[in-house]
Scaffold this active site. Structure first.
Site, short mmCIF file in Angstrom:
data_model
loop_
_atom_site.label_atom_id
_atom_site.label_comp_id
_atom_site.label_asym_id
_atom_site.label_seq_id
_atom_site.Cartn_x
_atom_site.Cartn_y
_atom_site.Cartn_z
N GLU A 115 17.75 -17.97 -6.29
CA GLU A 115 17.37 -16.63 -6.75
C GLU A 115 16.89 -16.68 -8.21
O GLU A 115 15.91 -16.03 -8.58
CB GLU A 115 18.55 -15.67 -6.57
CG GLU A 115 18.36 -14.27 -7.10
CD GLU A 115 17.16 -13.51 -6.50
OE1 GLU A 115 16.55 -13.98 -5.54
OE2 GLU A 115 16.81 -12.46 -7.07
N GLU A 120 8.23 -15.52 -9.99
CA GLU A 120 7.45 -14.34 -9.62
C GLU A 120 7.00 -13.50 -10.81
O GLU A 120 5.96 -12.85 -10.73
CB GLU A 120 8.18 -13.47 -8.58
CG GLU A 120 9.48 -12.86 -9.02
CD GLU A 120 10.19 -12.13 -7.88
OE1 GLU A 120 11.42 -12.02 -7.91
OE2 GLU A 120 9.51 -11.65 -6.96
N CYS A 133 0.84 -1.19 0.00
CA CYS A 133 0.00 0.00 0.00
C CYS A 133 0.88 1.24 0.00
O CYS A 133 1.88 1.30 0.70
CB CYS A 133 -0.96 0.09 1.19
SG CYS A 133 -2.15 -1.23 1.27
C1 F6R Z 1 11.86 -10.83 -5.02
C2 F6R Z 1 11.66 -9.77 -4.08
C3 F6R Z 1 11.21 -10.10 -2.70
C4 F6R Z 1 11.97 -9.24 -1.69
C5 F6R Z 1 11.43 -9.48 -0.27
C6 F6R Z 1 12.21 -8.72 0.77
O1 F6R Z 1 12.29 -10.37 -6.26
O2 F6R Z 1 11.82 -8.62 -4.40
O3 F6R Z 1 11.38 -11.45 -2.43
O4 F6R Z 1 13.32 -9.57 -1.75
O5 F6R Z 1 10.09 -9.10 -0.21
O6 F6R Z 1 12.16 -7.35 0.54
P1 F6R Z 1 13.23 -6.36 1.14
O7 F6R Z 1 14.54 -6.70 0.57
O8 F6R Z 1 12.75 -5.01 0.73
O9 F6R Z 1 13.21 -6.56 2.62
#
Ligand code: F6R
Length: 615
Positions: free
Chosen positions: A488, A495, A2
């Site tokens: 990864e 995704e 959001c």
């Molecule tokens: C995948 C992706 C998510 C984030 C996860 C953690 O491409 O972007 O898996 O890595 O939601 O987010 P952060 O790094 O912002 O804590």
């Protein structure tokens, strides 16, 4: 998770809010809405399921008349993504409108009390409860709107960043936050508020990061007031300079933000490394380590906490720290760590990794770690976000705004910083020899050029992506440093293309997943020339003998795999510990093109949001 945005000033609020919502759409795109108070004090509310573009079609001319407004883009938590559940939510009398990012945990109890007082609810959201509560308090205690907001928030459990406006008052906006981010942009005669600073870029570079349990009272042509939720006392205002440019928020000629961000990696890694490798590549300087030498010298254990892609970076970090610092390392999903009763003391270092710096689970994990006496170090991209503000020290990855929901340049930035961190701690503790340090730092220093070269595989990978139009499942295999790279690569594919993909340690495959392999299940093998290269060759042979197609990512000039794999993608040769950074490039491109071939929206994949500020 959001995004909220608000404007009060001399200009028409509507266009500014719509543009702001578009910049915040990465935080969720299930629905969008806007509330404007026009010059006569009339409240206009429009909302629509889906993206901001849908909202633009339903918003009518009344919206364009006012110079005060709030708006919201939603990632649904309570209630399905439809028009009714979209924000802004309006109180029963229609007088007060509110947008909210976060979760009101005790909403069911509050809702029951309000229902007993005759309030009726239109939506299934927790947010509607809050706006009704504010109205109930305002009417029953005849207090001002700021005071009603304050008293309501004292009853709320959970996380929130809110903005509130009221019919008949085109000159006031109230904001508040706890756990969810809220930034105020201060212009000459105008004020902006938003979940992050991107909506203000181009208008002002003066920002205030609202603190937890602070309420902001914004009144036209009057100084901004910040007050404490708990004691109603004024709090100090600290204005900071924003370092963001418009160019960083645009696609710069690319079709998508994701492709731009993949191709930006030579320059983002240059920014990430800047000033950190010194003395002809013989020494690494990270101020977060330099300023806390004793903590790092005495550390008995390091625990890395993160989610998603950042968790994959953490797995690589574990190996780096073990190799160069000889400290035991654990890696935890932040969501598990926070409820796992971790045993920590003041000899523990907890390192959190987060692109956004707002991930709720990671934030809660570090808060718990600090309560238990651990020293908490943050690796983050977004400057001034909640996680860096709740850590004892840390390092920014400085890769610029990542707007594509699937993380690319942040991942390579995180692994780069983890490498620098491991070398810096190793240098301090004397656990890394000078030659190794020099070799790795020299290669890291050249990483921007190396990544540029790695990106030359783009046309080849694009072509290869078309071969796999048949595949509904993929297996990604790697070993050692590249087992997390395989995880990864698989995450990127699933995704954005919605194809099932599993990452696995290559040698574990024979203990189960090998049963899945047939001619419809391609495998992507990450096999640069490293200490496990010979071992992985035999793992590939096991896949081939079961009829599966194999794409191998190999170091340039290494031909041993050419006869075995169906397709080989070459990457520049680098020291083993740096192979995950380079090998991720073709994996990002492969996922990207497979998703584009399937016609998917790669920047805004379904059900996902960039900043996960709910549990
Ligand atoms: C995948 C992706 C998510 C984030 C996860 C953690 O491409 O972007 O898996 O890595 O939601 O987010 P952060 O790094 O912002 O804590």
């Amino acid at each position: 998770m959001c995004g909220i945005v608000g404007y009060l000033g001399p200009k028409g609020a509507y266009d500014i809010l719509i543009q702001g919502l578009k910049r915040l759409e990465y935080r969720g795109y299930d629905s969008a809405g806007v509330a404007i108070v026009d010059g006569d004090g009339k409240l206009h509310v429009h909302k629509s399921r889906g993206k901001v573009a849908n909202l633009e079609q339903v918003a009518n001319a009344g919206c364009t008349a006012g110079s005060l407004g709030i708006a919201h883009t939603r990632w649904a938590t309570h209630g399905e993504p439809n028009d009714v559940n979209a924000h802004p939510h309006v109180s029963q009398s229609g007088m007060i409108a509110l947008v909210h990012n976060g979760t009101i945990e005790n909403y069911a109890v509050l809702k029951k009390v309000l229902k007993d007082h005759g309030y009726e609810f239109k939506s299934e959201t927790d947010t509607e409860v809050l706006v009704q509560l504010i109205e109930y308090i305002k009417l029953t205690s005849s207090c001002s709107l700021p005071e009603a907001v304050r008293q309501a928030l004292l009853q709320v459990e959970g996380a929130y960043a809110i903005a509130v406006v009221e019919q008949n008052d085109p000159d006031t906006m109230i904001v508040a936050r706890k756990s969810s981010p809220l930034v105020i942009g201060v212009g000459e005669d105008e004020v902006f508020i938003a979940s992050d600073a991107t909506p203000f870029v181009g208008y002002t570079d003066k920002v205030i990061y609202l603190q937890d349990n602070e309420i902001g009272v914004i009144r036209r042509n009057q100084p901004l007031q910040l007050i404490s939720l708990h004691n109603n006392e004024p709090s100090a205002i600290s204005i900071q300079k924003l370092q963001l440019s418009l160019a960083q928020l645009e696609k710069g000629g690319y079709d998508t933000f994701m492709l731009k961000e993949i191709f930006e990696q030579p320059s983002t890694l240059r920014d990430c490394l800047r000033g950190r490798i010194v003395d002809d590549c013989t020494r690494v300087v990270l101020s977060g380590v330099e300023l806390n030498k004793e903590r790092f010298m005495n550390a008995e254990r390091i625990t890395l906490v993160a989610c998603g892609t950042s968790w994959h970076a953490a797995l690589i970090g574990k190996r780096l720290i073990q190799d160069f610092c000889q400290i035991p390392v654990e890696v935890e999903y932040a969501s598990e760590f926070r409820y796992g009763n971790p045993v920590l003391n003041n000899k523990d270092i907890v390192i959190s990794i987060s692109q956004s710096g707002e991930t709720a689970d990671t934030l809660a994990a570090i808060q718990l770690a600090r309560e238990k006496g651990a020293f908490v170090y943050g690796i983050c991209n977004v400057v001034g976000a909640s996680i860096p503000r709740n850590t004892d020290s840390g390092t920014y990855i400085h890769v610029g705004p990542e707007i594509g929901v699937a993380s690319t340049k942040a991942f390579t930035g995180q692994v780069t910083v983890l490498t620098l961190l491991a070398l810096s701690i190793g240098q301090l503790r004397g656990t890394v020899d000078k030659e190794t340090l020099h070799n790795i730092l020299s290669a890291l220093d050249k990483m921007p050029e190396i990544i540029k070269e790695a990106l030359n595989v783009d046309p080849e990978v694009k072509k290869l992506s078309r071969v796999f139009s048949y595949a509904h499942n993929f297996l990604y295999l790697g070993r050692g440093y590249n087992y997390p790279t395989a995880l990864e690569g698989a995450l990127k594919l699933k995704e954005i293309s919605y194809i099932h993909a599993e990452g696995y340690p290559a040698a574990e495959m024979k203990h189960g997943p090998i049963a899945l392999i047939d001619h419809e299940m391609p495998s992507v093998i990450i096999a640069p020339s490293d200490s496990l290269y010979d071992k992985i060759i035999s793992n590939v042979q096991q896949v081939k003998s079961r009829g599966g197609a194999v794409v191998a990512i190999v170091s340039r000039g290494n031909t041993a795999m050419t006869d075995i794999a169906d397709f080989c993608i070459e990457i520049p040769e680098v020291p083993e510990c740096l192979t995950p950074i380079v090998a991720s490039i073709p994996l990002q491109l492969l996922a990207y093109y497979i998703a584009v071939n399937k016609g998917k929206n790669v920047d805004q994949p379904r059900n996902l949001a960039k900043s996960v500020t709910v549990e």
